[in-house]
Design a protein around this motif. Structure first.
Motif, PDB file in Angstrom:
ATOM      1  N   PRO A  23       0.866  -1.151  -0.204  1.00 26.79           N
ATOM      2  CA  PRO A  23       0.037  -0.012  -0.040  1.00 26.79           C
ATOM      3  C   PRO A  23       1.006   1.237   0.140  1.00 26.79           C
ATOM      4  O   PRO A  23       0.413   2.141  -0.184  1.00 26.79           O
ATOM      5  CB  PRO A  23      -0.927  -0.172   1.413  1.00 26.79           C
ATOM      6  N   PHE A  24       2.206   1.290   0.382  1.00 23.44           N
ATOM      7  CA  PHE A  24       2.997   2.246   0.433  1.00 23.44           C
ATOM      8  C   PHE A  24       4.060   2.178  -0.520  1.00 23.44           C
ATOM      9  O   PHE A  24       4.859   1.198  -0.845  1.00 23.44           O
ATOM     10  CB  PHE A  24       3.581   2.353   1.845  1.00 23.44           C
ATOM     11  N   GLY A  25       4.077   3.505  -0.991  1.00 17.50           N
ATOM     12  CA  GLY A  25       4.974   3.339  -2.531  1.00 17.50           C
ATOM     13  C   GLY A  25       4.553   2.561  -3.565  1.00 17.50           C
ATOM     14  O   GLY A  25       5.588   1.951  -4.369  1.00 17.50           O
ATOM     15  N   ALA A  26       3.441   2.236  -3.816  1.00 20.18           N
ATOM     16  CA  ALA A  26       2.787   1.581  -4.872  1.00 20.18           C
ATOM     17  C   ALA A  26       3.427   2.083  -6.196  1.00 20.18           C
ATOM     18  O   ALA A  26       2.930   3.420  -6.382  1.00 20.18           O
ATOM     19  CB  ALA A  26       1.363   1.275  -4.728  1.00 20.18           C
ATOM     20  N   ILE A  27       3.934   1.323  -6.931  1.00 25.55           N
ATOM     21  CA  ILE A  27       4.409   1.964  -8.259  1.00 25.55           C
ATOM     22  C   ILE A  27       3.464   1.998  -9.355  1.00 25.55           C
ATOM     23  O   ILE A  27       2.810   1.125  -9.829  1.00 25.55           O
ATOM     24  CB  ILE A  27       5.655   1.066  -8.642  1.00 25.55           C
ATOM     25  N   SER A  40       1.032  -1.274  -9.766  1.00 30.13           N
ATOM     26  CA  SER A  40       1.060  -2.421  -9.431  1.00 30.13           C
ATOM     27  C   SER A  40       0.736  -3.671 -10.193  1.00 30.13           C
ATOM     28  O   SER A  40       0.257  -4.619  -9.740  1.00 30.13           O
ATOM     29  CB  SER A  40       0.838  -2.646  -7.929  1.00 30.13           C
ATOM     30  N   GLY A  41       0.877  -3.259 -11.596  1.00 24.18           N
ATOM     31  CA  GLY A  41       0.292  -4.221 -12.546  1.00 24.18           C
ATOM     32  C   GLY A  41      -1.150  -4.231 -12.743  1.00 24.18           C
ATOM     33  O   GLY A  41      -1.608  -5.047 -13.766  1.00 24.18           O
ATOM     34  N   ARG A  42      -1.759  -3.224 -12.203  1.00 24.79           N
ATOM     35  CA  ARG A  42      -3.412  -3.622 -12.228  1.00 24.79           C
ATOM     36  C   ARG A  42      -3.961  -2.129 -12.595  1.00 24.79           C
ATOM     37  O   ARG A  42      -3.491  -1.140 -12.057  1.00 24.79           O
ATOM     38  CB  ARG A  42      -3.999  -3.922 -10.797  1.00 24.79           C
ATOM     39  N   LYS A  43      -4.897  -2.154 -13.603  1.00 25.30           N
ATOM     40  CA  LYS A  43      -5.470  -0.990 -14.097  1.00 25.30           C
ATOM     41  C   LYS A  43      -6.348  -0.347 -12.978  1.00 25.30           C
ATOM     42  O   LYS A  43      -7.214  -1.250 -12.552  1.00 25.30           O
ATOM     43  CB  LYS A  43      -6.328  -0.994 -15.370  1.00 25.30           C
ATOM     44  N   VAL A  44      -6.598   0.589 -12.398  1.00 21.48           N
ATOM     45  CA  VAL A  44      -7.224   1.228 -11.403  1.00 21.48           C
ATOM     46  C   VAL A  44      -7.891   2.660 -11.728  1.00 21.48           C
ATOM     47  O   VAL A  44      -7.145   3.426 -12.412  1.00 21.48           O
ATOM     48  CB  VAL A  44      -6.407   1.127 -10.107  1.00 21.48           C
ATOM     49  N   ALA A 342      -8.430  -5.316  -1.095  1.00 23.70           N
ATOM     50  CA  ALA A 342      -9.458  -6.011  -2.138  1.00 23.70           C
ATOM     51  C   ALA A 342     -10.027  -4.693  -2.737  1.00 23.70           C
ATOM     52  O   ALA A 342     -10.494  -4.943  -3.869  1.00 23.70           O
ATOM     53  CB  ALA A 342     -10.481  -6.090  -0.839  1.00 23.70           C
ATOM     54  N   LEU A 343      -9.957  -3.345  -2.553  1.00 18.06           N
ATOM     55  CA  LEU A 343     -10.103  -2.411  -3.204  1.00 18.06           C
ATOM     56  C   LEU A 343      -9.051  -2.337  -4.533  1.00 18.06           C
ATOM     57  O   LEU A 343      -9.806  -1.963  -5.684  1.00 18.06           O
ATOM     58  CB  LEU A 343     -10.143  -1.264  -2.308  1.00 18.06           C
ATOM     59  N   MET A 344      -7.972  -2.619  -4.324  1.00 20.10           N
ATOM     60  CA  MET A 344      -7.078  -2.726  -5.474  1.00 20.10           C
ATOM     61  C   MET A 344      -7.623  -3.723  -6.464  1.00 20.10           C
ATOM     62  O   MET A 344      -7.788  -3.671  -7.714  1.00 20.10           O
ATOM     63  CB  MET A 344      -5.699  -3.084  -4.881  1.00 20.10           C
ATOM     64  N   GLU A 345      -7.945  -4.945  -6.009  1.00 19.05           N
ATOM     65  CA  GLU A 345      -8.357  -6.177  -6.773  1.00 19.05           C
ATOM     66  C   GLU A 345      -9.424  -5.753  -7.151  1.00 19.05           C
ATOM     67  O   GLU A 345      -9.917  -6.120  -8.589  1.00 19.05           O
ATOM     68  CB  GLU A 345      -8.438  -7.100  -5.833  1.00 19.05           C
ATOM     69  N   ALA A 346     -10.275  -4.808  -6.858  1.00 17.46           N
ATOM     70  CA  ALA A 346     -11.456  -4.452  -7.612  1.00 17.46           C
ATOM     71  C   ALA A 346     -11.446  -3.052  -8.400  1.00 17.46           C
ATOM     72  O   ALA A 346     -12.273  -2.532  -9.065  1.00 17.46           O
ATOM     73  CB  ALA A 346     -12.480  -4.121  -6.467  1.00 17.46           C
ATOM     74  N   GLY A 347      -9.973  -2.830  -8.619  1.00 21.46           N
ATOM     75  CA  GLY A 347      -9.696  -1.791  -9.603  1.00 21.46           C
ATOM     76  C   GLY A 347      -9.896  -0.439  -8.987  1.00 21.46           C
ATOM     77  O   GLY A 347     -10.136   0.562  -9.744  1.00 21.46           O
TER      78      GLY A 347
END
Lengths: 400, 80
Positions: A23-27, A40-44, A342-347
């Motif tokens: 969660p910190f410093g996510a690229i 982090s590899g995911r479209k958000v 979970a929010l990241m996984e949900a985009g």
């Protein structure tokens, strides 16, 4: 051995590593727009950026930066005291002063440098800085550097401020009162009219950091001070270019001509390289757009009301009134980490805030709204939180 | 002027809720090392003392405060 005092951080990092959560410093690998990216590899959807007016991707600001880079180069390679004062810097200062209806402005390379530098300089040994307990780290840092006595008052509590000013007696004439327009973590607004009333009764100089309120509040977007109708009662207003103006940098404006006197006394101004001219040019353009397009602010608040209402309807703890910073408060760290993941996984990318950045022992899923968000994106964010509730990851009875 | 012991007695009463180890609180008790207060709890503790004795405690004194006795002596100085 110097690192022993950071053992708590190592333990926290291990907890995150075990859950494979960053969660910190996510690229951010790719920026698609002001509101979407690949993180982090995911479209958000970007729901934690402070890009309140969405101007970081405005073609006019980008064009201004490109032109300035061609004309002025990539950097000044010097401080404002030495070779780093270009006509662009001076012009932005004039434009900021005009925007606020005052005669004096100083710009800084970052917002942190602005508030830290001003707080470190305005008050000194034998004097007093009275700061709101929830003040930003830059304010605390500046207060510590100042050598002044540092007294906290309870967050957003004019009565507590009054008590402390009363105790100071005549020393209020050597006291700097520091508050913010909108507080960065919970998005709550300062009761500025009440604070000014207290200042008028007991004395003191008032400094307002409008980092999260400039461009957001006020008929003309000047911030919380304008919205409260107290512009003549505030001695110093500071702010940043990295939120509503979509760039990097900071400023302080004042009606006091003495602001010019202390310009070369501010160490975070004289001992650092000045802003790159392309950043200054983009900021100047953004400032013009902020003034000429009040519709952006209306859109921001439409989106704010939509997100706040949607999250509140789910039963989440989101504070008492809407603000472009909408923080969902949780009491359990593991739960907060799981929800962020979970929010990241949900985009949906939001900020995970933990103490001491969080003003209490609670943890925050901090959302910030942009005028550039579409209604569909806001609804997607709400839906992502709804799935957390449905999955039992947030039990609305458990939130603070 | 508040007596030194008044400060200490009030501190003992406030800290009992944090005294999970059941220590006998005294002037030599350390706020962080013995009672384990977090930085936020230290600030809340400071606020309670300020409200009780109607004083403002500058944050600047806190780096010099380890024990309850240290704190009471700092409060004596402020009071004078």
């Amino acid at each position: 051995m110097l690192f022993e005092k950071f053992e708590y951080m190592a333990e926290f990092q291990a907890e995150l590593d075990a859950q494979h959560v960053v969660p910190f410093g996510a690229i951010t690998e790719k920026i698609l727009s002001a509101t979407e990216a690949v993180v982090s590899g995911r479209k958000v959807i970007l729901a934690g950026t402070n890009n309140y007016l969405g101007l970081s991707f405005d073609p006019r600001c980008i064009s201004a930066a490109q032109e300035a880079a061609g004309k002025w180069g990539t950097g000044t390679t010097g401080s404002r005291l030495a070779n780093g004062s270009f006509i662009e810097h001076e012009t932005l200062e004039s434009e900021l002063a005009a925007f606020y209806g005052v005669n004096h402005a100083i710009i800084f390379t970052t917002g942190f440098a602005a508030t830290m530098g001003m707080c470190a300089t305005l008050a000194g040994p034998g004097e007093v800085i009275l700061l709101d307990a929830d003040s930003h780290a830059s304010i605390y840092a500046g207060a510590q550097l100042s050598g002044a006595e540092i007294i906290r008052f309870k967050h957003n509590d004019p009565e507590d401020l009054a008590k402390r000013l009363r105790r100071l007696g005549e020393r209020t004439s050597q006291t700097l009162i520091v508050v913010e327009g909108i507080y960065s973590m919970l998005g709550d607004k300062a009761p500025l009219q009440d604070i000014v009333a207290v200042k008028q009764e007991y004395g003191g100089s008032l400094f307002v950091d409008e980092a999260h309120s400039m461009g957001v509040l006020g008929t003309h977007g000047r911030g919380a001070v304008e919205a409260a109708g107290i512009e003549n009662e505030v001695d110093f207003i500071a702010g940043t270019f990295s939120k509503s103006l979509g760039a990097t940098g900071g400023y302080c404006v004042s009606r006091h001509p003495e602001l010019e006197t202390i310009r070369y006394c501010i160490r975070s101004y004289i001992f650092t390289a000045s802003s790159s001219p392309m950043i200054v040019a983009a900021t100047r353009e953004a400032l013009q757009i902020l003034q000429s397009e009040p519709g952006l602010r209306r859109k921001l608040w439409d989106n704010t009301d939509r997100l706040y209402s949607g999250l509140r309807a789910l039963g989440l703890s989101v504070g008492t009134s809407p603000s472009p910073v909408v923080a969902v408060t949780l009491e359990d760290r593991s739960q907060a980490i799981s929800c962020w993941s979970a929010l990241m996984e949900a985009g949906v990318y939001v900020n995970l805030v933990v103490p001491p950045a969080s003003p209490s022992t609670n943890f925050l899923l901090r959302n910030s709204v942009s005028a550039a968000h579409s209604s569909a994106q806001i609804d997607t964010i709400i839906a992502a939180y709804a799935r957390l509730v449905d999955a039992g990851l947030i039990d609305v009875e458990q939130v603070a | 002027m508040t007596e030194h012991q008044e400060y200490l007695d009030f501190m003992y009463s406030v800290l009992e809720q944090h005294n999970k180890g059941g220590l006998v609180l005294s002037e030599t008790t350390e706020l962080v090392a013995d009672i384990g207060l977090s930085s936020l709890e230290v600030m809340e503790f400071v606020e309670k003392i300020e409200d009780q004795f109607d004083i403002s405690i500058p944050l600047n004194i806190l780096p010099d405060v380890n024990t309850l006795g240290d704190f009471a002596r700092k409060l004596d100085e402020l009071d004078s």
